[in-house]
Design a protein around this motif. Structure first.
Motif, PDB file in Angstrom:
ATOM      1  N   GLN A  21      -3.027   7.546  -2.928  1.00  0.00           N
ATOM      2  CA  GLN A  21      -3.679   7.093  -4.244  1.00  0.00           C
ATOM      3  C   GLN A  21      -4.892   5.996  -3.936  1.00  0.00           C
ATOM      4  OE1 GLN A  21      -0.221   5.149  -6.400  1.00  0.00           O
ATOM      5  NE2 GLN A  21      -0.036   6.746  -7.204  1.00  0.00           N
ATOM      6  N   LEU A  67      -5.271  -4.879  -1.561  1.00  0.00           N
ATOM      7  CA  LEU A  67      -4.060  -4.170  -2.499  1.00  0.00           C
ATOM      8  C   LEU A  67      -4.098  -3.308  -2.997  1.00  0.00           C
ATOM      9  CD1 LEU A  67      -4.253  -7.401  -5.335  1.00  0.00           C
ATOM     10  CD2 LEU A  67      -2.675  -6.977  -3.015  1.00  0.00           C
ATOM     11  N   PHE A  68      -3.352  -2.864  -3.425  1.00  0.00           N
ATOM     12  CA  PHE A  68      -2.900  -0.997  -3.908  1.00  0.00           C
ATOM     13  C   PHE A  68      -2.431  -1.210  -4.988  1.00  0.00           C
ATOM     14  CE2 PHE A  68       1.180  -0.514  -3.189  1.00  0.00           C
ATOM     15  CZ  PHE A  68       1.891  -1.274  -2.458  1.00  0.00           C
ATOM     16  N   GLU A  69      -2.549  -0.272  -6.051  1.00  0.00           N
ATOM     17  CA  GLU A  69      -1.753  -0.337  -7.427  1.00  0.00           C
ATOM     18  C   GLU A  69      -2.580  -1.006  -8.483  1.00  0.00           C
ATOM     19  OE1 GLU A  69       1.588   1.311  -9.258  1.00  0.00           O
ATOM     20  OE2 GLU A  69       1.145   1.637  -6.993  1.00  0.00           O
ATOM     21  N   LEU A 116      -3.334   1.717   3.923  1.00  0.00           N
ATOM     22  CA  LEU A 116      -3.371   0.267   2.713  1.00  0.00           C
ATOM     23  C   LEU A 116      -2.960   0.963   1.915  1.00  0.00           C
ATOM     24  CD1 LEU A 116      -7.295   0.970   3.704  1.00  0.00           C
ATOM     25  CD2 LEU A 116      -5.116  -1.376   5.023  1.00  0.00           C
ATOM     26  N   GLN A 117      -2.605   2.548   1.475  1.00  0.00           N
ATOM     27  CA  GLN A 117      -1.877   2.170   0.060  1.00  0.00           C
ATOM     28  C   GLN A 117      -0.928   3.061   0.845  1.00  0.00           C
ATOM     29  OE1 GLN A 117      -1.008   4.313  -2.051  1.00  0.00           O
ATOM     30  NE2 GLN A 117      -1.655   3.207  -4.055  1.00  0.00           N
ATOM     31  N   PRO A 118       0.120   3.088   0.834  1.00  0.00           N
ATOM     32  CA  PRO A 118       1.311   4.440   1.054  1.00  0.00           C
ATOM     33  C   PRO A 118       1.350   5.264  -0.094  1.00  0.00           C
ATOM     34  CG  PRO A 118       2.755   1.955   0.031  1.00  0.00           C
ATOM     35  CD  PRO A 118       0.247   2.189   0.440  1.00  0.00           C
ATOM     36  N   PHE A 119       0.813   5.303  -1.120  1.00  0.00           N
ATOM     37  CA  PHE A 119       1.388   6.552  -1.576  1.00  0.00           C
ATOM     38  C   PHE A 119       0.203   7.700  -1.615  1.00  0.00           C
ATOM     39  CE2 PHE A 119       4.170   2.801  -2.978  1.00  0.00           C
ATOM     40  CZ  PHE A 119       5.254   3.487  -3.618  1.00  0.00           C
ATOM     41  N   ARG A 170      -7.749   6.931 -11.183  1.00  0.00           N
ATOM     42  CA  ARG A 170      -7.488   5.579 -11.781  1.00  0.00           C
ATOM     43  C   ARG A 170      -8.334   4.345 -11.326  1.00  0.00           C
ATOM     44  NH1 ARG A 170      -1.906   4.610 -12.505  1.00  0.00           N
ATOM     45  NH2 ARG A 170      -0.221   6.185 -13.151  1.00  0.00           N
ATOM     46  N   GLY A 211      -2.441  -1.564 -11.722  1.00  0.00           N
ATOM     47  CA  GLY A 211      -1.453  -2.911 -12.129  1.00  0.00           C
ATOM     48  C   GLY A 211      -1.683  -3.767 -11.691  1.00  0.00           C
ATOM     49  N   ALA A 212      -1.370  -4.231 -10.691  1.00  0.00           N
ATOM     50  CA  ALA A 212      -1.467  -5.075  -9.164  1.00  0.00           C
ATOM     51  C   ALA A 212      -3.044  -6.068  -9.440  1.00  0.00           C
ATOM     52  CB  ALA A 212      -0.736  -4.769  -8.155  1.00  0.00           C
ATOM     53  N   GLN A 240      -4.069  -6.991 -12.684  1.00  0.00           N
ATOM     54  CA  GLN A 240      -3.172  -8.380 -12.198  1.00  0.00           C
ATOM     55  C   GLN A 240      -4.255  -9.360 -11.507  1.00  0.00           C
ATOM     56  OE1 GLN A 240      -0.607  -9.625 -14.066  1.00  0.00           O
ATOM     57  NE2 GLN A 240      -0.624 -11.307 -12.942  1.00  0.00           N
ATOM     58  N   HIS A 241      -4.423  -9.291 -10.515  1.00  0.00           N
ATOM     59  CA  HIS A 241      -4.717  -9.871  -9.951  1.00  0.00           C
ATOM     60  C   HIS A 241      -6.356 -10.098 -10.243  1.00  0.00           C
ATOM     61  CE1 HIS A 241      -6.341 -11.396  -5.719  1.00  0.00           C
ATOM     62  NE2 HIS A 241      -7.064 -10.877  -6.068  1.00  0.00           N
TER      63      HIS A 241
END
Lengths: 212, 214
Positions: B57, B68-70, B52-55, B19, B72-73, B76-77
């Motif tokens: 990933q 930031l994580f995710e 920093l990344q709860p999942f 990703r 898509g976010a 977007q940022h």
């Protein structure tokens, strides 16, 4: 400018608030925005007029002047970015709230949706018995991670935000299965979301359409 | 300086598909330099990374005090800072974001349903029985995307946006099968997105990090 959203003429959940228009209603209520609702039947959802607004033939859609949007997450983010009440002012906190929206729709909801499909629509299929435990474990893995992150906090990152709106809405789908209650802090988190006056108004509005 | 996380090693079949590629692509489109923080396998489950990344990933995005994580976010940022990804005009911007969410919530989960069967459960009896229905479902979704694309170059017209970045990245998951390829219009669209120099640089960078670590 008047905001118009679409919703099921008759929701398959009979008014439990799980149809996705509830998420948009909730966001609009948090932002204090009046809106109109156009109800669509299952047949109308697959007809050209609705498909022109929503390529996947689903609800909700969002119309405001010339702007037509589909995809619940995008609608909630649009409302949140243009009105107070759903995102913090500080730029970094705002980005983190948006991160939770994406986490809800892309990391947490897919296994939940898969689990719901397996449980409700594929239970009689020949593969259901072998697969369901795998799917349920994927949901539990995610909830365990989410539960660890939430800890004893009320919301995922400071005050309530659109990220919580989306995450609580995604988790709500699980309540009937009992899995949510395996994680008491998440169950309490969802209940906190449901206790918000804006959620109550959104829930009541969709129930008024679907009751009876 | 922007730092993103990525893995130092993944199995061959995942190389070029992790990703962080999507975030590298967005950064390349925006012309923002970045460096990578490469994780050893297992680091993603350690407490300091989970903070920093709860999942657990990849990627995360770090800049100044912001983490930031995710994917898509993060895209977007980055888009908030670059018109190369999100147009300035509010309507066009909202529609670009709409396509990002559509890719992530209405298309990718169903692509992954099939991909998981194909890549991880090929020999399971349940997987064989379930695959046709999962394929039929995702084909309906992809058909709707294709129809919505119509004769346009990109999902919202003549110009590439973060929505196209995300949708084409999702379509690319099916590189190993003909599910996208047999829809000529959708396949050409995906090719068009992947032909962008920024995508090529992003892909080279991900593959390069694996090579350097080997």
């Amino acid at each position: 400018m008047t905001i118009t959203i679409t919703a099921f003429e008759k929701s398959p959940d009979g008014g439990k608030g799980l149809a996705r228009d509830t998420r948009v209603r909730w966001a609009l209520e948090e932002a204090g925005l009046p809106y109109q609702v156009r109800l669509v039947s299952f047949r109308a959802m697959k007809e050209p007029a609705h498909l022109a607004r929503h390529p996947f033939g689903q609800i909700p859609t969002y119309e405001e002047g010339n702007l037509v949007l589909f995809e619940t997450g995008a609608i909630v983010l649009h409302v949140a970015q243009h009105h107070a009440g759903l995102l913090p002012d500080d730029a970094d906190a705002r980005a983190r709230a948006i991160a939770w929206m994406f986490a809800a729709v892309n990391t947490v909801e897919p296994p939940i949706l898969d689990f719901m499909t397996a449980r409700l629509f594929e239970a009689d299929k020949p593969w259901a018995e072998a697969r369901l435990p795998l799917v349920a474990d994927r949901v539990r893995d995610r909830l365990k991670q989410l539960s660890a992150r939430l800890g004893r906090a009320d919301w995922l990152d400071g005050g309530f935000s659109a990220g919580d709106l989306m995450m609580a809405s995604v988790l709500l789908r699980l309540r009937a299965s009992g899995i949510l209650d395996e994680f008491p802090n998440l169950a309490a988190y969802v209940a906190r979301g449901e206790a918000r006056p804006a959620y109550k108004r959104a829930f009541a509005a969709q129930l008024a359409v679907n009751a009876g | 300086m922007i730092t993103i996380s990525a893995f130092r090693w993944v199995p061959d079949l995942a190389r070029g598909h992790v990703r962080d590629l999507r975030v590298r692509w967005a950064l390349e489109e925006a012309g923002l330099p970045y460096r990578t923080r490469l994780l050893e396998q297992g680091d993603q489950d350690k407490d300091d990374y989970r903070a920093l990344q709860p999942f657990g990933q990849v990627p995360i995005f770090e800049e100044g005090g912001l983490t930031l994580f995710e994917t898509g976010a993060i895209v977007q940022h980055i888009g908030e800072r670059s018109e190369a990804l999100l147009p300035k005009e509010p309507g066009a911007r909202a529609r670009a974001i709409q396509w990002m969410f559509a890719a992530l919530n209405s298309v990718e989960p169903f692509v992954m349903n099939v991909a998981l069967i194909d890549l991880f459960y090929t020999n399971e009896e349940w997987a064989k029985l379930r695959r046709p229905g999962a394929v039929a479902f995702v084909e309906r979704r992809l058909g709707a995307v294709s129809k919505s694309l119509g004769e346009k170059l990109y999902l919202d017209g003549d110009r590439f946006t973060a929505g196209d970045l995300m949708m084409s990245s999702v379509l690319r998951i099916f590189h190993y099968t003909d599910i996208v390829k047999k829809d000529a219009r959708l396949a050409a669209y995906a090719e068009r997105c992947m032909a962008r120099p920024a995508f090529k640089r992003a892909l080279d960078a991900q593959l390069g990090d694996f090579r350097d670590a080997a």
